[in-house]
Motif scaffolding. Sequence first.
Motif, mmCIF file in Angstrom:
data_model
loop_
_atom_site.group_PDB
_atom_site.id
_atom_site.type_symbol
_atom_site.label_atom_id
_atom_site.label_comp_id
_atom_site.label_asym_id
_atom_site.label_seq_id
_atom_site.Cartn_x
_atom_site.Cartn_y
_atom_site.Cartn_z
ATOM 1 N N GLY A 93 0.804 -1.235 0.000
ATOM 2 C CA GLY A 93 0.000 0.000 0.000
ATOM 3 C C GLY A 93 0.830 1.276 0.000
ATOM 4 O O GLY A 93 0.310 2.365 0.275
ATOM 5 N N GLN A 94 2.104 1.195 -0.375
ATOM 6 C CA GLN A 94 3.000 2.351 -0.177
ATOM 7 C C GLN A 94 2.581 3.625 -0.913
ATOM 8 O O GLN A 94 2.810 4.718 -0.436
ATOM 9 C CB GLN A 94 4.451 2.002 -0.523
ATOM 10 N N ASP A 95 1.942 3.484 -2.068
ATOM 11 C CA ASP A 95 1.576 4.693 -2.821
ATOM 12 C C ASP A 95 0.179 5.219 -2.486
ATOM 13 O O ASP A 95 -0.262 6.195 -3.087
ATOM 14 C CB ASP A 95 1.635 4.422 -4.336
ATOM 15 N N LEU A 96 -0.523 4.566 -1.584
ATOM 16 C CA LEU A 96 -1.883 5.021 -1.272
ATOM 17 C C LEU A 96 -1.824 5.922 -0.046
ATOM 18 O O LEU A 96 -1.640 5.460 1.074
ATOM 19 C CB LEU A 96 -2.802 3.815 -1.056
ATOM 20 N N LEU A 97 -1.936 7.211 -0.307
ATOM 21 C CA LEU A 97 -1.721 8.186 0.758
ATOM 22 C C LEU A 97 -3.003 8.503 1.514
ATOM 23 O O LEU A 97 -2.972 9.177 2.527
ATOM 24 C CB LEU A 97 -1.144 9.482 0.178
ATOM 25 N N SER A 98 -4.140 8.039 0.982
ATOM 26 C CA SER A 98 -5.409 8.364 1.616
ATOM 27 C C SER A 98 -6.221 7.089 1.795
ATOM 28 O O SER A 98 -6.093 6.137 1.035
ATOM 29 C CB SER A 98 -6.162 9.359 0.727
ATOM 30 N N GLU A 99 -7.065 7.056 2.818
ATOM 31 C CA GLU A 99 -7.906 5.877 3.074
ATOM 32 C C GLU A 99 -9.170 5.911 2.223
ATOM 33 O O GLU A 99 -9.727 4.891 1.880
ATOM 34 C CB GLU A 99 -8.326 5.858 4.557
ATOM 35 N N THR A 100 -9.622 7.132 1.924
ATOM 36 C CA THR A 100 -10.899 7.252 1.209
ATOM 37 C C THR A 100 -10.738 8.092 -0.053
ATOM 38 O O THR A 100 -9.932 9.022 -0.099
ATOM 39 C CB THR A 100 -11.960 7.930 2.099
ATOM 40 N N PHE A 101 -11.548 7.769 -1.049
ATOM 41 C CA PHE A 101 -11.489 8.459 -2.335
ATOM 42 C C PHE A 101 -12.263 9.770 -2.252
ATOM 43 O O PHE A 101 -13.338 9.824 -1.669
ATOM 44 C CB PHE A 101 -12.101 7.556 -3.410
ATOM 45 N N SER A 102 -11.705 10.811 -2.857
ATOM 46 C CA SER A 102 -12.437 12.082 -2.823
ATOM 47 C C SER A 102 -12.455 12.757 -4.187
ATOM 48 O O SER A 102 -11.912 13.842 -4.368
ATOM 49 C CB SER A 102 -11.860 13.011 -1.761
ATOM 50 N N GLY A 103 -13.051 12.111 -5.168
ATOM 51 C CA GLY A 103 -13.373 12.781 -6.429
ATOM 52 C C GLY A 103 -12.387 12.601 -7.561
ATOM 53 O O GLY A 103 -12.778 12.496 -8.710
ATOM 54 N N ASN A 104 -11.069 12.591 -7.250
ATOM 55 C CA ASN A 104 -10.066 12.524 -8.310
ATOM 56 C C ASN A 104 -8.824 11.862 -7.724
ATOM 57 O O ASN A 104 -8.467 12.126 -6.578
ATOM 58 C CB ASN A 104 -9.751 13.947 -8.806
ATOM 59 N N ILE A 105 -8.200 11.017 -8.511
ATOM 60 C CA ILE A 105 -7.057 10.234 -8.012
ATOM 61 C C ILE A 105 -5.828 11.126 -7.751
ATOM 62 O O ILE A 105 -4.933 10.758 -6.985
ATOM 63 C CB ILE A 105 -6.711 9.088 -8.994
ATOM 64 N N LYS A 106 -5.839 12.332 -8.385
ATOM 65 C CA LYS A 106 -4.684 13.226 -8.220
ATOM 66 C C LYS A 106 -4.522 13.627 -6.751
ATOM 67 O O LYS A 106 -5.495 13.995 -6.105
ATOM 68 C CB LYS A 106 -4.862 14.488 -9.076
ATOM 69 N N GLY A 107 -3.328 13.567 -6.272
ATOM 70 C CA GLY A 107 -3.065 13.945 -4.892
ATOM 71 C C GLY A 107 -3.271 12.804 -3.914
ATOM 72 O O GLY A 107 -3.078 12.962 -2.717
ATOM 73 N N MET A 108 -3.707 11.628 -4.406
ATOM 74 C CA MET A 108 -3.975 10.512 -3.496
ATOM 75 C C MET A 108 -2.871 9.458 -3.542
ATOM 76 O O MET A 108 -2.975 8.428 -2.897
ATOM 77 C CB MET A 108 -5.324 9.879 -3.849
ATOM 78 N N GLY A 109 -1.824 9.703 -4.331
ATOM 79 C CA GLY A 109 -0.692 8.782 -4.361
ATOM 80 C C GLY A 109 -0.432 8.157 -5.718
ATOM 81 O O GLY A 109 0.667 8.297 -6.261
ATOM 82 N N PRO A 110 -1.430 7.449 -6.321
ATOM 83 C CA PRO A 110 -1.179 6.866 -7.648
ATOM 84 C C PRO A 110 -0.877 7.935 -8.698
ATOM 85 O O PRO A 110 -1.261 9.101 -8.529
ATOM 86 C CB PRO A 110 -2.508 6.147 -7.972
ATOM 87 N N GLY A 111 -0.201 7.549 -9.772
ATOM 88 C CA GLY A 111 0.075 8.480 -10.869
ATOM 89 C C GLY A 111 -0.928 8.249 -11.989
ATOM 90 O O GLY A 111 -1.435 7.132 -12.155
ATOM 91 N N SER A 112 -1.205 9.308 -12.773
ATOM 92 C CA SER A 112 -2.149 9.129 -13.881
ATOM 93 C C SER A 112 -1.736 9.951 -15.094
ATOM 94 O O SER A 112 -1.251 11.072 -14.969
ATOM 95 C CB SER A 112 -3.564 9.530 -13.448
ATOM 96 N N ALA A 113 -1.921 9.341 -16.256
ATOM 97 C CA ALA A 113 -1.758 10.051 -17.538
ATOM 98 C C ALA A 113 -2.984 9.697 -18.369
ATOM 99 O O ALA A 113 -3.364 8.514 -18.435
ATOM 100 C CB ALA A 113 -0.486 9.599 -18.243
ATOM 101 N N GLU A 114 -3.613 10.692 -18.974
ATOM 102 C CA GLU A 114 -4.850 10.442 -19.722
ATOM 103 C C GLU A 114 -4.893 11.300 -20.978
ATOM 104 O O GLU A 114 -4.453 12.455 -20.947
ATOM 105 C CB GLU A 114 -6.072 10.791 -18.868
ATOM 106 N N ILE A 115 -5.445 10.729 -22.054
ATOM 107 C CA ILE A 115 -5.710 11.531 -23.253
ATOM 108 C C ILE A 115 -7.091 11.153 -23.803
ATOM 109 O O ILE A 115 -7.539 10.013 -23.662
ATOM 110 C CB ILE A 115 -4.653 11.325 -24.366
ATOM 111 N N GLU A 116 -7.748 12.135 -24.422
ATOM 112 C CA GLU A 116 -9.033 11.880 -25.075
ATOM 113 C C GLU A 116 -8.920 12.341 -26.525
ATOM 114 O O GLU A 116 -8.359 13.414 -26.792
ATOM 115 C CB GLU A 116 -10.152 12.653 -24.359
ATOM 116 N N PHE A 117 -9.411 11.522 -27.458
ATOM 117 C CA PHE A 117 -9.303 11.891 -28.875
ATOM 118 C C PHE A 117 -10.381 11.194 -29.691
ATOM 119 O O PHE A 117 -10.937 10.174 -29.277
ATOM 120 C CB PHE A 117 -7.914 11.518 -29.419
ATOM 121 N N LYS A 118 -10.644 11.792 -30.852
ATOM 122 C CA LYS A 118 -11.560 11.159 -31.803
ATOM 123 C C LYS A 118 -10.725 10.188 -32.625
ATOM 124 O O LYS A 118 -9.727 10.591 -33.233
ATOM 125 C CB LYS A 118 -12.175 12.243 -32.698
ATOM 126 N N GLU A 119 -11.124 8.925 -32.608
ATOM 127 C CA GLU A 119 -10.321 7.912 -33.300
ATOM 128 C C GLU A 119 -10.252 8.159 -34.800
ATOM 129 O O GLU A 119 -11.254 8.495 -35.427
ATOM 130 C CB GLU A 119 -10.897 6.513 -33.058
#
Length: 364
Positions: A93-119
């Motif tokens: 559990g080393q990267d999980l900095l919070s016990e509960t989720f609050s809307g967005n994964i940012k700031g909670m430990g895990p890393g995220s990269a996302e893109i949206e596009f029209k195929e």
Amino acid sequence: MKTTVSIIKADIGSVGGHAVTHQKLLDECDNHLSIAKEEGLLTDYYITHCGDDIDMIMTHTNGVDNEEVHKLAFDTFMAGAEIAKDLKLYGAGQDLLSETFSGNIKGMGPGSAEIEFKERGADPVFAYCCDKTEPGAFNLPLFKMFADPFNTAGLVIDPTLHGGFDFEVYDVIENRKVIMSCPDEMYDLLALIGSTGRYVIKRIFRRSDGEIAAAVSTDKLNMMAGKYVGKDDPVAIVRSQSGFPAGGETSEAFAFPHLVSGWMRGSHNGPLMPVGQKDARPVRFDGPPRVIGLGFQVSNAKLIGPVDMFDDPAFDGTRQKAVEISNYMRRHGPFEPHRLPADEMEYTSLPGVLEKLEDRFEDM
Ligand code: F6R
Ligand code: MG
Ligand code: MG
């Protein structure tokens, strides 16, 4: 309809110290994501790992920063962390900095990269995932892919790339960002992104139409926890072909094993070694830092593939060079520039040593 590719990653525990995650954790992630796929939240997914980091590559049609997708990732990692604790895995559990989720994964430990596009008619997308290093490790290869004509021939000879790319750069210390255009502002861009610990490429856009081309996870764990708890072990999503760098122009950017910070105790410089998935096991001095590359076709938000980009004998020379560089760097032991400067180290005994010597220091 637009397609979203979200990579959300975390280290929730590993075997052999911080070496490799456990199959049971990967299976648990698979259980959760398969249910989300059945229920329609996800269209598809692929789970892999680089060292002790689990990378969940997910496709869907909910856009970036989607609360349900982020909650799915958070809950999945929480459930995996419980198994890691039962198995007494290292760093459970080393990267999980919070016990509960609050809307967005940012700031909670895990890393995220996302893109949206029209195929497009055919849409190649690459996932590059690292272990034992920081997001700034992608600055050099992304610059090469999208701005260096000696890497990407298309910048010179393909009219659809000739207009260049915009780079969105985060200042992770001051928490601000700036967009710079290449080739016009290339020298200014390099003046920033050469400082890999501070200025980090977050996203890249094609200048001719503003189309998203790449995104990097830049969640700075040390800043979020208020203290240095770990290098982020970043991931990048890169779009390719027909107006973007070719698949081989993206992988070519890793053919030079450049020095990145991370490695042992997040406190050393070492070469970034591109490896196939089977070799994503950083064990020599907890490294050297690794990157894996997975090439997909995205088809109606489904993931076709992947091709294991660095499982290619043409990268053997790069790996051999990385071993030579590792030997050379290791010979420095606790000296810079192998060991990072004091303010960038994840571990330091320096304040204690200085305190102990306080009475013995004399003015000169
Ligand atoms: C680097 C990393 C490892 C650990 C090292 C010591 O990012 O994860 O090199 O820093 O194995 O780990 P601890 O302090 O947990 O004994
Ligand atoms: Mg770990
Ligand atoms: Mg890691």
